[in-house]
Design a protein around this motif. Structure first.
Motif, PDB file in Angstrom:
ATOM      1  N   GLN A 198       0.965  -1.323   0.155  1.00  0.00           N
ATOM      2  CA  GLN A 198      -0.020  -0.109  -0.142  1.00  0.00           C
ATOM      3  C   GLN A 198       0.836   1.187  -0.014  1.00  0.00           C
ATOM      4  OE1 GLN A 198      -2.706  -0.599   3.411  1.00  0.00           O
ATOM      5  NE2 GLN A 198      -4.566  -0.090   1.961  1.00  0.00           N
ATOM      6  N   ASP A 199       2.053   1.326   0.764  1.00  0.00           N
ATOM      7  CA  ASP A 199       2.691   2.485   1.008  1.00  0.00           C
ATOM      8  C   ASP A 199       3.443   2.808  -0.376  1.00  0.00           C
ATOM      9  OD1 ASP A 199       2.056   2.622   3.682  1.00  0.00           O
ATOM     10  OD2 ASP A 199       3.900   1.743   4.528  1.00  0.00           O
ATOM     11  N   LEU A 200       3.928   1.563  -1.004  1.00  0.00           N
ATOM     12  CA  LEU A 200       4.608   1.884  -2.177  1.00  0.00           C
ATOM     13  C   LEU A 200       3.556   2.320  -3.170  1.00  0.00           C
ATOM     14  CD1 LEU A 200       7.340   0.960  -3.332  1.00  0.00           C
ATOM     15  CD2 LEU A 200       6.287  -1.242  -4.300  1.00  0.00           C
ATOM     16  N   VAL A 201       2.317   1.969  -3.211  1.00  0.00           N
ATOM     17  CA  VAL A 201       1.551   2.426  -4.387  1.00  0.00           C
ATOM     18  C   VAL A 201       1.190   3.979  -4.219  1.00  0.00           C
ATOM     19  CG1 VAL A 201      -0.834   1.998  -5.255  1.00  0.00           C
ATOM     20  CG2 VAL A 201       0.480   0.148  -4.774  1.00  0.00           C
ATOM     21  N   LEU A 250       9.527   3.729 -12.921  1.00  0.00           N
ATOM     22  CA  LEU A 250       8.119   3.153 -12.949  1.00  0.00           C
ATOM     23  C   LEU A 250       8.237   1.726 -13.224  1.00  0.00           C
ATOM     24  CD1 LEU A 250       5.309   4.380 -12.945  1.00  0.00           C
ATOM     25  CD2 LEU A 250       5.198   4.253 -15.407  1.00  0.00           C
ATOM     26  N   VAL A 251       9.244   1.289 -14.153  1.00  0.00           N
ATOM     27  CA  VAL A 251       9.286  -0.027 -14.486  1.00  0.00           C
ATOM     28  C   VAL A 251       9.670  -0.938 -13.327  1.00  0.00           C
ATOM     29  CG1 VAL A 251      10.479  -1.875 -15.944  1.00  0.00           C
ATOM     30  CG2 VAL A 251       9.687   0.240 -16.910  1.00  0.00           C
ATOM     31  N   GLN A 252      10.795  -0.060 -12.842  1.00  0.00           N
ATOM     32  CA  GLN A 252      11.220  -0.820 -11.534  1.00  0.00           C
ATOM     33  C   GLN A 252      10.147  -0.890 -10.364  1.00  0.00           C
ATOM     34  OE1 GLN A 252      14.663   1.183  -9.958  1.00  0.00           O
ATOM     35  NE2 GLN A 252      15.867   0.499 -11.672  1.00  0.00           N
ATOM     36  N   GLN A 253       9.451   0.063 -10.203  1.00  0.00           N
ATOM     37  CA  GLN A 253       8.305   0.064  -9.215  1.00  0.00           C
ATOM     38  C   GLN A 253       7.191  -1.048  -9.239  1.00  0.00           C
ATOM     39  OE1 GLN A 253       7.177   4.125  -9.084  1.00  0.00           O
ATOM     40  NE2 GLN A 253       8.461   4.556  -7.352  1.00  0.00           N
ATOM     41  N   GLN A 254       7.199  -0.988 -10.676  1.00  0.00           N
ATOM     42  CA  GLN A 254       6.111  -2.142 -11.073  1.00  0.00           C
ATOM     43  C   GLN A 254       6.682  -3.620 -11.078  1.00  0.00           C
ATOM     44  OE1 GLN A 254       5.185  -1.241 -15.154  1.00  0.00           O
ATOM     45  NE2 GLN A 254       3.458   0.184 -14.736  1.00  0.00           N
ATOM     46  N   GLN A 255       8.130  -3.624 -11.221  1.00  0.00           N
ATOM     47  CA  GLN A 255       8.502  -4.960 -10.984  1.00  0.00           C
ATOM     48  C   GLN A 255       8.203  -5.170  -9.220  1.00  0.00           C
ATOM     49  OE1 GLN A 255      12.433  -4.688 -12.706  1.00  0.00           O
ATOM     50  NE2 GLN A 255      11.503  -5.327 -14.460  1.00  0.00           N
ATOM     51  N   LEU A 256       8.889  -4.318  -8.547  1.00  0.00           N
ATOM     52  CA  LEU A 256       8.527  -4.485  -7.136  1.00  0.00           C
ATOM     53  C   LEU A 256       7.228  -4.841  -6.682  1.00  0.00           C
ATOM     54  CD1 LEU A 256      11.038  -4.199  -5.009  1.00  0.00           C
ATOM     55  CD2 LEU A 256      10.105  -1.964  -4.572  1.00  0.00           C
ATOM     56  N   MET A 257       6.435  -4.271  -7.372  1.00  0.00           N
ATOM     57  CA  MET A 257       4.977  -4.561  -7.005  1.00  0.00           C
ATOM     58  C   MET A 257       4.746  -6.044  -7.269  1.00  0.00           C
ATOM     59  SD  MET A 257       3.069  -1.053  -7.842  1.00  0.00           S
ATOM     60  CE  MET A 257       1.475  -1.766  -8.252  1.00  0.00           C
ATOM     61  N   VAL A 298       1.491   7.209  -6.263  1.00  0.00           N
ATOM     62  CA  VAL A 298       0.494   8.199  -6.777  1.00  0.00           C
ATOM     63  C   VAL A 298       0.938   9.475  -6.466  1.00  0.00           C
ATOM     64  CG1 VAL A 298      -1.693   8.763  -5.858  1.00  0.00           C
ATOM     65  CG2 VAL A 298      -1.375   6.175  -6.359  1.00  0.00           C
ATOM     66  N   ARG A 299       1.812   9.419  -5.502  1.00  0.00           N
ATOM     67  CA  ARG A 299       2.180  10.849  -4.993  1.00  0.00           C
ATOM     68  C   ARG A 299       3.034  11.472  -5.988  1.00  0.00           C
ATOM     69  NH1 ARG A 299       4.724  10.511   0.195  1.00  0.00           N
ATOM     70  NH2 ARG A 299       3.252   8.683   0.598  1.00  0.00           N
ATOM     71  N   ARG A 300       4.022  10.799  -6.516  1.00  0.00           N
ATOM     72  CA  ARG A 300       5.089  10.998  -7.707  1.00  0.00           C
ATOM     73  C   ARG A 300       4.456  11.549  -8.945  1.00  0.00           C
ATOM     74  NH1 ARG A 300       9.554   7.259  -6.788  1.00  0.00           N
ATOM     75  NH2 ARG A 300      10.611   8.071  -5.227  1.00  0.00           N
ATOM     76  N   ARG A 301       3.371  10.908  -9.021  1.00  0.00           N
ATOM     77  CA  ARG A 301       2.629  11.164 -10.340  1.00  0.00           C
ATOM     78  C   ARG A 301       1.904  12.491 -10.327  1.00  0.00           C
ATOM     79  NH1 ARG A 301       0.160   5.757 -13.235  1.00  0.00           N
ATOM     80  NH2 ARG A 301       2.047   4.927 -13.811  1.00  0.00           N
ATOM     81  N   ALA A 302       1.554  12.527  -9.147  1.00  0.00           N
ATOM     82  CA  ALA A 302       0.822  14.111  -8.825  1.00  0.00           C
ATOM     83  C   ALA A 302       1.823  15.089  -8.984  1.00  0.00           C
ATOM     84  CB  ALA A 302       0.204  14.157  -7.581  1.00  0.00           C
ATOM     85  N   ALA A 352       6.717  -8.544  -7.610  1.00  0.00           N
ATOM     86  CA  ALA A 352       7.297  -9.435  -6.663  1.00  0.00           C
ATOM     87  C   ALA A 352       6.644  -9.660  -5.558  1.00  0.00           C
ATOM     88  CB  ALA A 352       8.796  -8.945  -6.583  1.00  0.00           C
ATOM     89  N   ASP A 353       6.156  -8.285  -4.987  1.00  0.00           N
ATOM     90  CA  ASP A 353       5.363  -8.351  -3.435  1.00  0.00           C
ATOM     91  C   ASP A 353       4.155  -8.971  -3.637  1.00  0.00           C
ATOM     92  OD1 ASP A 353       7.249  -7.241  -2.350  1.00  0.00           O
ATOM     93  OD2 ASP A 353       6.465  -5.295  -1.795  1.00  0.00           O
ATOM     94  N   LEU A 354       3.431  -8.847  -4.853  1.00  0.00           N
ATOM     95  CA  LEU A 354       2.064  -9.507  -5.048  1.00  0.00           C
ATOM     96  C   LEU A 354       2.257 -10.921  -5.135  1.00  0.00           C
ATOM     97  CD1 LEU A 354       0.399  -7.040  -7.458  1.00  0.00           C
ATOM     98  CD2 LEU A 354      -0.649  -7.676  -5.181  1.00  0.00           C
ATOM     99  N   THR A 355       3.510 -11.256  -5.994  1.00  0.00           N
ATOM    100  CA  THR A 355       3.637 -12.736  -6.069  1.00  0.00           C
ATOM    101  C   THR A 355       3.910 -13.264  -4.686  1.00  0.00           C
ATOM    102  OG1 THR A 355       4.923 -12.102  -7.924  1.00  0.00           O
ATOM    103  CG2 THR A 355       5.074 -14.387  -6.876  1.00  0.00           C
TER     104      THR A 355
END
Lengths: 664, 395
Positions: free
Chosen positions: B33-36, B54-61, B40-44, B63-66
């Motif tokens: 949640q924190d990561l997301v 972005l790609v890195q963060q997505q990968q991280l997510m 969101v804040r960065r995008r704003a 991995a975490d989801l997995t």
């Protein structure tokens, strides 16, 4: 020689003696090495019996090894310390002749052999029990591997074999499983691994000398597991600290002697681990170590078998000495030589408690006074040895107490003290005295010494170095009263003349004469010594200006045991030096500032004197002698020591002492 | 934690373990949640960000989801091994295929069976059927090699394949990581219930690692089976190209050996060499009659014989055809003959700079006195054999 043997061809009374009886007679002929030589010349059968009797051989020249080993076939101990040059070929001769008979060989003073010769020796002499390889600094691990072939070896000394490493020691550990005595002193290439392997493989070890090795706690714990270890020397092992000694807590039931002198990283914390040795430890040496204070002394208080402690050169506190006084044991031997901080209070508390003290060394304890000596003599009445050189604060009257109370003294060193004739007269009551050192005692005169000569009949050793007040009458009394005298030092006693030497010539056992700086001594006095004292092996006549070649010729003729001579500043010339070359034992000569010495005479003497090992010469000769000579002497195993000191005039003894005091 | 072997047991359900797992999941979800939130804040703030982050963060997510999914499934107690295999992208299974395929050419039928079994790994019932997994026996595994260890948990941070290595690494971060407790194997609280341990048996009848053996010592992982089988029951086809004496059947072993080959200068009379002096002394302390060997140069005084050996070896090496795994070594040695072709940039690419750094010394220096002593016995080694292996297994 043959001519002598031929006449008694028919019958000799001596032949009636059985071999056993002659053997027993020979057993008593040990005093002079030349005695056996004369014995064997009596008859053909004596010659043969003597050849069979001899077990111990100390040859003077390696060139004759073949001949003498052919004659003496039952030699079991071979001391080659007089042969500087022992090559692989010499070792080949030895191993070929001695074979299984040889049990002990000493190569500590020899050079020029390699692992090949050693290997040959070890292969052929399967019963070798003892090898001394000290000072073989060139030998490498391959030599150690050769030694490892001696399966029966029990005693091995490798002191100063600096090139041997753990690998070599590892070979010895695996090969020589019966080792009991091993010295690895100064084998700087050996560390924890090699020593550890010794501990693992050689379970019979009794005595182990590991001085100055870079070892740590790693191998110490293994060593202490040796079941029979009695004597352990860890002098100057800087890797040994308090933590290492914790291994002692596991216990070592056999250790009797422990030397940890100069182990500077050991404090009372580590020494408290010694308590686990309480049942066995008898002798402890902590010289030049940490401060002897209350904590250290208390950590040792429960060692119930302890009877000898050496604390030389340590900083000592008063409370520390008091704590030693409270130990449960009664020490027999205590050494506080050169200790800083020894006071009357501290020392008195020690000696009043340890009444069984036999040996006490308080050399250079400069703070102690009359009071300490009163306490020592009062409580330690069974003292056998008292060494108190340079206890300068002790007054002259105090020395009277020594003779009054310590009548069992055998050894007394009062060098550089205030002792006077009254003291000496008192000391003359110690009838057992065999060694008396009175060097730099400026207050003594003939009066006291005559008493010593009259009463101390067992005196073997007397040192009168720079005791300037004495004259011939002292020496006369000593020479007459003490027939067993072996060593005398009359250096810088200017009033001593030939009369003294002539009286000393009656002391047939005299082996050391130091008479430096006695200007009245001449060649005739020396001739008397040469004729009378056949056992003389050390002679120092430096600065005896009136000794010349005439003194050398009888010396060369009669003193066939002479090993060491100092002729500096005397009037000896080429002729005298060359005549000395006939002394086959002569190993060391010091010839500085001989005015009559020419380079060619020197070369002749050096070439003729085949046994020389050490020559001390003035540096100016270095360029005057042919380089080929140096090569030749080097190959023979002779080394040169060059000195470049300029000629020095002699000082008045009182003035000399003042100068010494200024320097301090 | 998410190891299929541990969570496979559904019979003994432990509510406390379940609670642990659930709290872990909760934590993970919060982190995600924190990561997301951050994203969101960065995008704003700025829209023109680089795609990379972005790609890195997505990968991280991902991995975490997995991780969360895996944990969820394992908690539910209905995990199949296949789930883990498919979810872990860097699963060792692909590596296993790679290695086994390489050896397939030289290996015999039994190894082939192995390959099959690896393929069948997705089917747990099949696995147990073939290898015979047994439960609750102490596991002793001497066959493990660091590179081949298969149990990797995703809870380890990236950079360490095994958590023991992580613990070793952590020692450098402070004294608190050096305590025996910190260095001990972490207790796996998530599933403290009796664990089902899957163990493997070697297919070779009569082997100690075979389940029919009296004193059966099971193997821990399928990779262990493979390496054990190759090491003990197959020919040693990989020969070290430097010393020509050591042979291996597992290529990783050869590589490990090559790293220190020629540096084993501590030699025992039995011929065994050691890279460390203390190891040699440990060996000698252990065995009766073994003694340290004195290097040849010291005892003979000249380097004559050892040089001869060196030349023989050199000649032989230049004859041998190239092999991929030992190329860096050979290239260096061949350079004496034909420097231009072998030091071409192309060659550097294939062999890798790293390889060169491992062998910085010229070949002659390598053979120190003691080493050449060992070699003197083996200088008549048939070069034919070496050539054979060189061409065969490395291509």
């Amino acid at each position: 020689m043959k001519k002598q043997l031929v006449p008694e061809s028919s019958f000799s009374r001596f032949d009636l003696l059985s071999e056993e009886i002659v053997f027993i007679i020979l057993d008593f002929l040990n005093e002079n090495p030349l005695d056996k030589k004369s014995f064997s010349r009596v008859s053909r059968s004596f010659y043969a019996i003597e050849s069979r009797h001899r077990k111990f051989l100390k040859p003077l020249r390696s060139e004759h090894l073949t001949k003498i080993l052919n004659r003496y076939r039952y030699v079991s101990t071979l001391d080659l310390s007089m042969c500087p040059r022992i090559t692989d070929a010499s070792l080949g001769v030895i191993s070929g002749r001695c074979k299984e008979m040889l049990r002990s060989i000493n190569l500590s003073r020899s050079k020029f052999f390699s692992h090949v010769g050693l290997s040959n020796l070890v292969m052929n002499c399967g019963n070798l029990v003892e090898i001394d390889l000290s000072n073989a600094t060139e030998l490498k691990d391959s030599a150690a591997a050769a030694i490892a072939g001696a399966k029966n070896l029990e005693r091995l000394c490798l002191a100063r074999c600096k090139s041997i490493t753990d690998i070599g020691i590892g070979c010895i550990a695996v090969g020589c499983r019966k080792l009991r005595f091993l010295s690895l002193k100064w084998c700087l290439g050996v560390g924890d691994l090699g020593v550890g392997l010794i501990a693992v493989k050689c379970k019979e070890i009794r005595s182990l000398d590991l001085s100055y090795l870079p070892i740590t706690s790693k191998c110490l714990s293994q060593i202490l597991q040796l079941q029979h270890l009695e004597d352990l020397v860890l002098e100057g092992c800087f890797g040994i600290d308090d933590d290492s000694l914790a291994a002692l807590k596991l216990g070592c039931k056999s250790l009797e002697t422990l030397d940890m002198s100069s182990c500077q990283n050991v404090s009372h914390v580590g020494l408290s681990s010694l308590n686990s040795l309480a049942g066995c430890l008898q002798q402890l040496n902590l010289s030049y170590g940490s401060r002897v204070d209350r904590a250290l002394a208390d950590s040792l208080r429960n060692l119930s078998m302890l009877h000898s402690v050496k604390l030389d050169g340590c900083q000592v506190t008063c409370s520390g000495l008091k704590a030693i006084g409270n130990w449960c044991v009664s020490l027999k031997e205590l050494s506080l030589s050169k200790c800083m901080g020894v006071t009357d209070e501290g020392l008195s508390s020690v000696v009043t408690k340890h009444k069984d003290m036999k040996k006490l060394d308080i050399t250079c304890c400069r703070k102690i006074t009359h009071l300490s000596l009163a306490n020592i003599t009062n409580s330690c009445t069974s003292l056998v040895s008292l060494k108190m050189e340079s206890c300068t604060s002790v007054s002259a009257e105090a020395f009277v107490l020594i003779g009054q109370r310590c009548q069992f003294l055998e050894e007394l060193d009062v060098t550089d003290n205030e002792i006077d004739d009254d003291g000496l007269i008192s000391i003359s009551m110690c009838a057992q005295l065999s060694s008396l050192k009175l060097g730099i005692c400026l207050n003594i005169t003939d009066e006291g010494l005559i008493h010593i000569g009259k009463c101390c009949l067992k005196l073997k050793e007397i040192d009168l170095y720079r005791s300037a007040g004495i004259t011939d009458s002292s020496i006369l009394a000593i020479a007459c009263g003490c027939p067993g005298l072996e060593m005398i030092n009359i250096a810088y006693c200017e009033f001593i003349s030939d009369r003294s030497l002539k009286s000393l010539s009656k002391c047939s056992k005299l082996n050391t004469l130091e008479s430096r700086g006695c200007p009245l001594i001449t060649s005739s006095g020396l001739a008397a010594i040469a004729v009378g004292c056949k056992q003389l092996f050390k002679l120092d006549i430096k600065k005896c200006r009136n000794v010349d070649d005439a003194g050398m010729i009888p010396l060369a003729h009669f003193s066939q045991n002479l090993k060491q001579i100092n002729l500096s500043y005397s009037s000896v010339t080429d002729v005298g030096l060359l005549s000395l070359a006939s002394i086959s034992c002569l190993q060391s000569i010091t010839i500085l500032h001989l005015e009559g010495l020419t380079p060619s005479g020197l070369v002749a003497a050096l070439l003729a004197c085949g046994g020389l090992i050490k020559v001390k010469l003035h540096a100016s000769f270095k360029s005057l002698l042919p380089p080929l000579l140096f090569e030749h002497l080097d190959a023979r195993g002779c080394t040169f020591q060059w000195r470049a000191k300029t000629f020095q005039a002699e000082l008045d003894p009182k003035c000399w002492k003042l100068q010494l005091a200024d320097a301090e | 934690m998410s190891d299929p072997q541990e969570s496979n047991n559904t019979q003994d359900w432990d509510p406390r373990a379940m609670l642990n797992n659930l709290s872990f999941l909760e934590k993970k979800i919060h982190q995600l949640q924190d990561l997301v939130h951050v994203i969101v804040r960065r995008r704003a703030q700025s829209t023109g960000q680089a795609d990379e982050i972005l790609v890195q963060q997505q990968q991280l997510m991902t991995a975490d989801l997995t991780s969360i999914i895996v944990q969820l499934i394992s908690t539910a107690g209905s995990l199949l091994p296949s789930v883990k295999q498919t979810l872990c992208p860097e699963s060792s299974i692909s590596q296993q295929f790679g290695v086994t395929n390489q050896t397939a050419g030289v290996s015999d039928n039994v190894v082939f069976q192995h390959n099959n079994s690896v393929n069948k790994l997705e089917d747990p019932s099949d696995m147990t059927g073939f290898f015979g997994a047994e439960q609750n026996c102490p596991i002793e595994d001497h066959e493990m090699k660091s590179d081949d260890d298969a149990d990797e948990g995703e809870n380890l941070p990236p950079g360490f394949k095994r958590d023991a290595n992580l613990r070793m690494h952590m020692r450098g971060h402070g004294d608190e990581y050096k305590t025996p407790a910190a260095l001990a194997k972490p207790h796996k609280e998530s599933s403290s219930e009796p664990i089902l341990i899957k163990r493997y048996s070697c297919p070779y009848i009569g082997c100690k690692r075979n389940k029919d053996h009296k004193k059966f010592q099971p193997l821990k992982t399928i990779l262990c089976v493979k390496n054990h089988y190759k090491r003990t029951h197959c020919d040693k086809t990989y020969t070290c190209s430097r010393c020509n004496t050591k042979k291996f059947s597992v290529i990783a072993d050869l590589k490990t050996h090559e790293k220190h080959c020629g540096r084993d200068k501590w030699l025992c009379s039995c011929g065994t060499t050691f890279s460390r002096k203390d190891k040699l002394f440990g060996h000698i302390a252990l065995f009766q009659g073994h003694t340290p060997a004195i290097p040849v140069e010291e005892s003979k005084g000249s380097a004559g014989p050892s040089n001869k050996v060196e030349q023989l070896e050199f000649k032989y090496k230049s004859d041998a055809p190239s092999g991929s795994s030992c190329r860096n070594v050979m290239d260096l040695e061949r350079s004496g003959e034909d420097p231009i072709s072998y030091f071409s940039p192309l060659n550097f690419e294939t062999s890798g700079i790293d390889g060169f750094q491992e062998f910085p010394r010229p070949p002659f220096e390598d053979s120190e006195s003691s080493f050449s002593f060992l070699l003197s016995g083996s200088c008549d080694y048939p070069p034919k054999n070496g050539r054979y292996t060189g061409s065969n297994d490395m291509e």
